[in-house]
Design a protein around this motif. Structure first.
Motif, PDB file in Angstrom:
ATOM      1  N   GLU A  76      44.925  82.816   1.324  1.00  0.00           N
ATOM      2  CA  GLU A  76      45.479  83.814   0.413  1.00  0.00           C
ATOM      3  C   GLU A  76      45.509  85.196   1.057  1.00  0.00           C
ATOM      4  O   GLU A  76      45.303  86.218   0.399  1.00  0.00           O
ATOM      5  CB  GLU A  76      44.650  83.865  -0.879  1.00  0.00           C
ATOM      6  N   SER A  77      45.777  85.229   2.346  1.00  0.00           N
ATOM      7  CA  SER A  77      45.767  86.505   3.063  1.00  0.00           C
ATOM      8  C   SER A  77      46.799  87.478   2.511  1.00  0.00           C
ATOM      9  O   SER A  77      46.603  88.699   2.567  1.00  0.00           O
ATOM     10  CB  SER A  77      46.031  86.268   4.561  1.00  0.00           C
ATOM     11  N   HIS A  78      47.893  86.953   1.955  1.00  0.00           N
ATOM     12  CA  HIS A  78      48.940  87.834   1.409  1.00  0.00           C
ATOM     13  C   HIS A  78      48.502  88.531   0.130  1.00  0.00           C
ATOM     14  O   HIS A  78      49.182  89.450  -0.349  1.00  0.00           O
ATOM     15  CB  HIS A  78      50.211  87.031   1.157  1.00  0.00           C
ATOM     16  N   LEU A  79      47.364  88.110  -0.425  1.00  0.00           N
ATOM     17  CA  LEU A  79      46.851  88.717  -1.659  1.00  0.00           C
ATOM     18  C   LEU A  79      45.613  89.574  -1.411  1.00  0.00           C
ATOM     19  O   LEU A  79      45.102  90.204  -2.333  1.00  0.00           O
ATOM     20  CB  LEU A  79      46.497  87.629  -2.683  1.00  0.00           C
ATOM     21  N   GLU A  80      45.128  89.619  -0.183  1.00  0.00           N
ATOM     22  CA  GLU A  80      43.851  90.267   0.120  1.00  0.00           C
ATOM     23  C   GLU A  80      44.045  91.670   0.688  1.00  0.00           C
ATOM     24  O   GLU A  80      45.061  91.972   1.331  1.00  0.00           O
ATOM     25  CB  GLU A  80      43.048  89.412   1.112  1.00  0.00           C
ATOM     26  N   TRP A  81      43.038  92.497   0.448  1.00  0.00           N
ATOM     27  CA  TRP A  81      43.003  93.873   0.939  1.00  0.00           C
ATOM     28  C   TRP A  81      41.717  94.077   1.712  1.00  0.00           C
ATOM     29  O   TRP A  81      40.634  93.717   1.238  1.00  0.00           O
ATOM     30  CB  TRP A  81      43.067  94.854  -0.238  1.00  0.00           C
ATOM     31  N   ARG A  82      41.818  94.681   2.893  1.00  0.00           N
ATOM     32  CA  ARG A  82      40.629  94.898   3.721  1.00  0.00           C
ATOM     33  C   ARG A  82      39.935  96.194   3.317  1.00  0.00           C
ATOM     34  O   ARG A  82      40.583  97.241   3.152  1.00  0.00           O
ATOM     35  CB  ARG A  82      41.008  94.945   5.202  1.00  0.00           C
ATOM     36  N   ILE A  83      38.604  96.144   3.202  1.00  0.00           N
ATOM     37  CA  ILE A  83      37.815  97.340   2.907  1.00  0.00           C
ATOM     38  C   ILE A  83      37.594  98.105   4.210  1.00  0.00           C
ATOM     39  O   ILE A  83      37.126  97.548   5.199  1.00  0.00           O
ATOM     40  CB  ILE A  83      36.455  96.963   2.293  1.00  0.00           C
ATOM     41  N   GLY A 118      44.078  81.728 -10.967  1.00  0.00           N
ATOM     42  CA  GLY A 118      44.920  82.108 -12.094  1.00  0.00           C
ATOM     43  C   GLY A 118      44.897  83.562 -12.491  1.00  0.00           C
ATOM     44  O   GLY A 118      45.309  83.897 -13.606  1.00  0.00           O
ATOM     45  N   ARG A 119      44.471  84.461 -11.606  1.00  0.00           N
ATOM     46  CA  ARG A 119      44.477  85.891 -11.917  1.00  0.00           C
ATOM     47  C   ARG A 119      45.740  86.540 -11.354  1.00  0.00           C
ATOM     48  O   ARG A 119      46.150  86.229 -10.232  1.00  0.00           O
ATOM     49  CB  ARG A 119      43.236  86.578 -11.328  1.00  0.00           C
ATOM     50  N   PHE A 120      46.310  87.456 -12.121  1.00  0.00           N
ATOM     51  CA  PHE A 120      47.430  88.229 -11.605  1.00  0.00           C
ATOM     52  C   PHE A 120      46.877  89.340 -10.704  1.00  0.00           C
ATOM     53  O   PHE A 120      46.078  90.168 -11.151  1.00  0.00           O
ATOM     54  CB  PHE A 120      48.246  88.843 -12.740  1.00  0.00           C
ATOM     55  N   VAL A 121      47.299  89.336  -9.443  1.00  0.00           N
ATOM     56  CA  VAL A 121      46.784  90.301  -8.469  1.00  0.00           C
ATOM     57  C   VAL A 121      47.945  90.972  -7.745  1.00  0.00           C
ATOM     58  O   VAL A 121      49.060  90.460  -7.715  1.00  0.00           O
ATOM     59  CB  VAL A 121      45.829  89.634  -7.444  1.00  0.00           C
ATOM     60  N   LEU A 122      47.641  92.120  -7.148  1.00  0.00           N
ATOM     61  CA  LEU A 122      48.644  92.881  -6.395  1.00  0.00           C
ATOM     62  C   LEU A 122      48.759  92.309  -4.985  1.00  0.00           C
ATOM     63  O   LEU A 122      47.768  92.181  -4.264  1.00  0.00           O
ATOM     64  CB  LEU A 122      48.230  94.355  -6.324  1.00  0.00           C
ATOM     65  N   CYS A 123      49.971  91.948  -4.591  1.00  0.00           N
ATOM     66  CA  CYS A 123      50.196  91.370  -3.260  1.00  0.00           C
ATOM     67  C   CYS A 123      50.127  92.461  -2.192  1.00  0.00           C
ATOM     68  O   CYS A 123      50.872  93.440  -2.248  1.00  0.00           O
ATOM     69  CB  CYS A 123      51.560  90.692  -3.187  1.00  0.00           C
ATOM     70  N   SER A 124      49.258  92.279  -1.228  1.00  0.00           N
ATOM     71  CA  SER A 124      49.171  93.249  -0.134  1.00  0.00           C
ATOM     72  C   SER A 124      50.403  93.181   0.753  1.00  0.00           C
ATOM     73  O   SER A 124      50.844  94.181   1.307  1.00  0.00           O
ATOM     74  CB  SER A 124      47.907  92.980   0.699  1.00  0.00           C
ATOM     75  N   ARG A 125      50.980  92.000   0.891  1.00  0.00           N
ATOM     76  CA  ARG A 125      52.148  91.838   1.755  1.00  0.00           C
ATOM     77  C   ARG A 125      53.346  92.633   1.234  1.00  0.00           C
ATOM     78  O   ARG A 125      54.153  93.136   2.004  1.00  0.00           O
ATOM     79  CB  ARG A 125      52.512  90.353   1.845  1.00  0.00           C
ATOM     80  N   ASP A 126      53.463  92.782  -0.091  1.00  0.00           N
ATOM     81  CA  ASP A 126      54.593  93.492  -0.687  1.00  0.00           C
ATOM     82  C   ASP A 126      54.349  94.981  -0.822  1.00  0.00           C
ATOM     83  O   ASP A 126      55.203  95.708  -1.330  1.00  0.00           O
ATOM     84  CB  ASP A 126      54.905  92.913  -2.076  1.00  0.00           C
ATOM     85  N   PHE A 127      53.162  95.443  -0.395  1.00  0.00           N
ATOM     86  CA  PHE A 127      52.827  96.854  -0.551  1.00  0.00           C
ATOM     87  C   PHE A 127      53.535  97.716   0.477  1.00  0.00           C
ATOM     88  O   PHE A 127      53.745  98.895   0.272  1.00  0.00           O
ATOM     89  CB  PHE A 127      51.317  97.047  -0.423  1.00  0.00           C
ATOM     90  N   TYR A 128      53.902  97.114   1.631  1.00  0.00           N
ATOM     91  CA  TYR A 128      54.522  97.877   2.695  1.00  0.00           C
ATOM     92  C   TYR A 128      55.886  98.404   2.262  1.00  0.00           C
ATOM     93  O   TYR A 128      56.663  97.699   1.626  1.00  0.00           O
ATOM     94  CB  TYR A 128      54.703  97.028   3.963  1.00  0.00           C
ATOM     95  N   SER A 129      56.164  99.636   2.642  1.00  0.00           N
ATOM     96  CA  SER A 129      57.483 100.195   2.368  1.00  0.00           C
ATOM     97  C   SER A 129      58.487  99.599   3.331  1.00  0.00           C
ATOM     98  O   SER A 129      58.143  99.153   4.413  1.00  0.00           O
ATOM     99  CB  SER A 129      57.448 101.718   2.529  1.00  0.00           C
TER     100      SER A 129
END
Length: 655
Positions: free
Chosen positions: A213-220, A130-141
Motif C-alpha cells: 500500500e505504498s501509494h497510500l503511505e506518507w513518510r514521517i 476499509g478506511r478512506f485515506v488520502l493517496c500520497s501518489r495523487d498528492f504530487y502536482s
C-alpha cells in the motif's frame, strides 16, 4: 584503545582541520552561510505568501564548492490540517488523522479522512481495512520536471538545481518517535529535545518501497529537528560530517552508486556517534579518530543490513537501497578505508583536499587558519542561491496584476527587517515601471500617476547595483530626458566595482571578502554588490526601449526562451547598460561616446556567448528567433554578425 591509535593521527587531524577552514568550513563562513539561507527562506515565504523552508546541505552549511550540493526545499499546504488522535480534535476544520496498522512500516503513516464529504474525491481511496485515506501518489502536482523519489528536480543553471518536495506539516510530535525522547543518553540534551519536539514533523508523500500500500503511505520526516541538531554541531562534528560526505562521493559512489550510501546515512551516523561518545572526544586533534569511528559504525550497519533512523530506530533506512552485490561492494570499500588508517585522505580529490593535505604534511608547521580565496568562494555558493531566490520572487511579483502589486508592496512596507526592505525595493521598481507604462499608453498622460511611478522607480534604484537604475534610465530615455538618463547611467558605473550577475557568475573574491570584513548581512550585500538581470513583463511594454520589446535575450538565452514565461524579457545588466549608453549618446549626437558604447556592447556579446564552450549554436537559435519576430532595430543583428565572424575564423583555423 589509545594504544592502537597511530601516532600521526593528532598531527594530521590538526592540519586537516585547518585545511577545511580554507575550503569554506570555518565557523564564520558557516554561520554567514546559514544566515543567508534563512534570509532566502524569508524571501520566498514573503513572495509566495506561504511557508517555505530550505533543508539539507545548503541550509546546514555542510557543503563545499567541490561537493556541488543541490538546494532542497519544502513547500507545504497550511490548509490541510492533520491530527494525531481523535481526542485532540478541537475544530471542525481538521481534515485528516494519522493512522497506522500492522501492515504499515515503521516511519510511515496513512491519512484517514475526517470529513465524510471528501470521500468521493478521486485522490482518496480505501485501504486494506476499509478506511478512506488520502493517496500520497495523487498528492504530487502535475509537472514536467524530473522526479527523484518525492522530489522534483529543477535545473536553474548548469551548476544550480533545486529539489522541491511537497509535504504536509504537523505541529505535534509523532507517536512513532515517542521512545526517542525518553532515552537515557546525554545527547541531545533535554533542552534540545524539548526544542525539537516543538518543531513537529513533515509528512512526505512517498510510501515504503516494498509495501503493498505504498501509494497510500506518507513518510514521517523530522527535518526541522535534524537541522537544529546539525546547527548545534561544534567545529569538529561539523567537519567530520562533511568529510564523510566527501568520502562517500569520492570512494563509495563510483563503485556502489548514489543510493547505496547517502548523505542522510552519514548524518544519521554522526548523530549516533555523538550519542554514544563523550563530548570531550570531539576536538580538532581527534578529527581523524572521529571520522574512523563513524566509518566503523557505517561498516557495522552495512554488515547487518540495517541503518536505524535516529528518531524512529525501528525504521531501516537501508531497506530497498542496500542488498546483494551492492552490499558486498560497499562493505569491501569501507573495510579498505579502515585498513588504510586515514591515508585515504591523501587521495581525496574533492576540493583538492588530498594534494593540499600532502603538501601540508610535508612541512614542519601546522598551517594557519586565515581565510583564503577557496574558502570565501565556497560561501559564494550561498550568495548565488540567495540571488536566485530573489530573482524568482521578482518574477512571481511581476506576474501579478497592478492592484495585487500595490497591495503586496503596501503589506511588506509595514515590516522593517532587512529582507522585506530588499524585496520592497525590488518590487517598487517593477511596480513603478508597470504604473508608468499604463500612463504612457494613453495619448493624455496622467501627470499625477506618472509622478508616483517616477518616485517608485527612484526608490527601486537601491534594490541592487544595476537593475533598478537601468529601469529608471530607460524610463528617462522614453521621455527624452537625456540629461537625467546620462546621470543615472554614470551612477551605475560608480557602483559597478563588484559585479555578481545572477545571469552569469558567482561573486567575485573581493566582493565576498567585504561580507566578512564589514560584517555585512546578505541583504545589504545584495544591495551593494549584486547586479540582477533586468526583467520586463508585457505590462511594462511602454517603458522599454523599442529594440528590446521582442525577446532580446543575452545571457542564458536558450534556457529562458524555452522555460520562461512568453510575456517577459530578461536582459543581461551589463549589456543593457551598454545599450542604453549607446541610445543616450546617439540621441544627443555625442559621436565619440556613442562609438565607445557600441564597442563595449559588442564586447559584452563576445564575452557572453563565445567564452563558454558549446553555447554557440544555442546562441544562434535564440538570436535567429528574435530576428524573425522583429527584423528591424533589433540588437540581435549585431550579435549574429559577430557569431558569423567567429564561425569563419574558427573554420579557417581548422583548415
Amino acid at each position: 584503545m589509545e594504544g592502537n591509535i597511530p601516532a600521526y593521527y593528532r598531527d594530521v587531524s590538526l592540519r586537516l582541520f585547518n585545511l577545511l577552514d580554507k575550503v569554506g568550513l570555518s565557523e564564520d563562513i558557516r554561520w554567514k552561510w546559514i544566515n543567508i539561507m534563512l534570509e532566502a527562506e524569508q524571501i520566498v515565504s514573503i513572495a509566495n505568501a506561504s511557508p517555505f523552508h530550505i533543508f539539507g546541505s545548503q541550509a546546514e552549511a555542510t557543503t563545499t564548492k567541490g561537493l556541488q550540493s543541490d538546494i532542497d526545499i519544502v513547500n507545504y499546504l497550511t490548509s490541510m490540517s492533520v491530527l494525531q488522535s481523535i481526542p485532540s480534535l478541537q475544530t471542525s476544520e481538521a481534515k485528516y488523522i494519522m493512522v497506522s496498522d500492522a501492515n504499515t512500516p515503521p516511519g510511515y503513516v496513512k491519512l484517514q479522512i475526517l470529513n465524510r464529504d471528501l470521500e468521493l474525491q478521486t485522490h482518496h481511496s480505501l485501504d486494506s481495512i476499509g478506511r478512506f485515506v488520502l493517496c500520497s501518489r495523487d498528492f504530487y502536482s502535475k509537472s514536467n520536471l524530473e522526479r527523484h523519489g518525492p522530489a522534483y528536480k529543477k535545473m536553474v543553471t548548469r551548476s544550480f538545481s533545486i529539489d522541491s518536495v511537497e509535504a504536509l506539516r504537523v505541529r505535534f510530535w509523532p507517536c512513532q518517535s515517542s521512545q526517542w525522547e525518553n532515552r537515557n543518553y546525554n545527547y541531545p540534551s533535554q533542552a534540545n529535545i524539548g526544542l525539537i519536539k516543538q518543531t513537529g514533523a513533515l509528512l512526505v508523500p512517498v510510501g515504503h518501497p516494498f509495501s503493498p500500500e505504498s501509494h497510500l503511505e506518507w513518510r514521517i520526516s523530522i527535518s526541522y529537528g535534524e537541522k537544529i541538531l546539525v546547527w548545534q554541531f561544534n567545529s569538529t562534528q561539523h567537519k567530520c560530517y562533511v568529510l564523510l560526505k566527501m568520502i562517500k562521493k569520492h570512494f563509495v559512489q563510483p563503485s556502489c552508486g548514489e543510493k547505496a550510501l547517502t548523505c542522510y546515512h552519514c548524518k544519521t551516523c554522526v548523530f549516533y556517534a555523538l550519542q554514544s561518545t563523550p563530548s570531550s572526544l570531539w576536538q580538532p586533534e581527534n578529527l581523524l579518530l572521529c571520522v574512523e569511528l563513524c566509518l566503523r559504525t557505517l561498516c557495522h550497519w552495512v554488515k547487518i543490513g540495517y541503518c536505524p533512523n535516529f528518531f524512529i530506530p525501528e525504521e531501516n533506512m537501508f531497506h530497498g537501497k542496500l542488498y546483494g552485490h551492492i552490499q558486498v561492494k560497499l562493505l569491501a570499500v569501507l573495510h579498505d578505508l579502515l585498513r588504510q588508517e586515514g591515508k585515504y585522505f591523501l587521495r581525496l580529490s574533492c576540493d583538492d583536499i588530498g594534494p593540499r593535505l600532502t603538501r601540508l604534511c610535508q612541512t614542519s608547521l601546522i598551517d594557519s587558519v586565515n581565510q583564503t580565496k577557496e574558502g570565501v568562494e565556497s560561501m559564494g555558493l550561498s550568495i548565488v542561491s540567495l540571488t536566485n531566490f530573489i530573482a524568482f520572487s521578482q518574477k512571481n511579483f511581476a506576474c501579478k496584476d497592478l492592484g495585487d502589486k500595490i497591495r503586496f508592496v503596501s503589506n511588506i512596507c509595514c515590516t522593517h527587517t532587512p529582507i522585506p526592505t530588499v524585496l520592497r525595493l525590488v518590487y517598487s521598481s517593477s511596480l513603478g515601471s508597470d504604473l508608468a507604462s499604463k500612463c504612457l499608453a494613453y495619448s493624455v498622460i496622467d501627470k499625477e500617476k506618472l509622478d508616483i511611478a517616477h518616485k517608485l522607480l527612484t526608490l527601486g534604484c537601491a534594490s541592487d547595483v544595476t537593475s533598478g537604475r537601468l529601469k529608471l534610465a530607460a524610463f528617462y530615455l522614453i521621455q527624452d530626458n537625456f540629461v537625467m538618463a546620462e546621470h543615472v547611467l554614470r551612477r551605475i558605473h560608480e557602483n559597478y566595482t563588484y559585479l555578481v550577475s545572477h545571469c552569469r557568475s558567482t561573486p567575485t573574491e573581493e566582493a565576498l571578502f567585504k561580507i566578512l570584513e564589514n560584517n555585512l548581512s546578505a541583504a545589504e550585500f545584495v544591495r551593494q554588490y549584486v547586479a540582477f538581470p533586468v526583467l520586463y513583463f508585457q505590462s511594462e511594454i511602454h517603458c522599454m526601449p523599442q529594440a528590446l520589446i521582442l525577446q532580446m535575450f543575452v545571457s542564458k538565452g536558450p534556457r529562458l526562451l524555452d522555460h520562461g514565461p512568453s510575456q517577459c524579457v530578461f536582459v543581461d545588466p551589463e549589456f543593457f547598460l551598454r545599450y542604453l549608453e549607446y541610445q543616450c549618446y546617439f540621441r544627443q549626437g555625442k559621436t565619440s561616446h556613442k562609438m565607445a558604447a557600441l564597442d563595449n556592447m559588442l564586447w559584452v556579446v563576445y564575452y557572453t556567448y563565445l567564452e563558454y564552450e558549446g553555447m554557440h549554436m544555442n546562441a544562434w537559435k535564440v538570436l535567429c528567433k528574435s530576428v524573425r519576430l522583429q527584423n528591424e532595430h533589433n540588437a540581435a543583428m549585431w550579435q549574429i554578425a559577430f557569431l558569423i565572424k567567429y564561425a569563419f575564423r574558427f573554420l579557417r583555423m581548422r583548415q
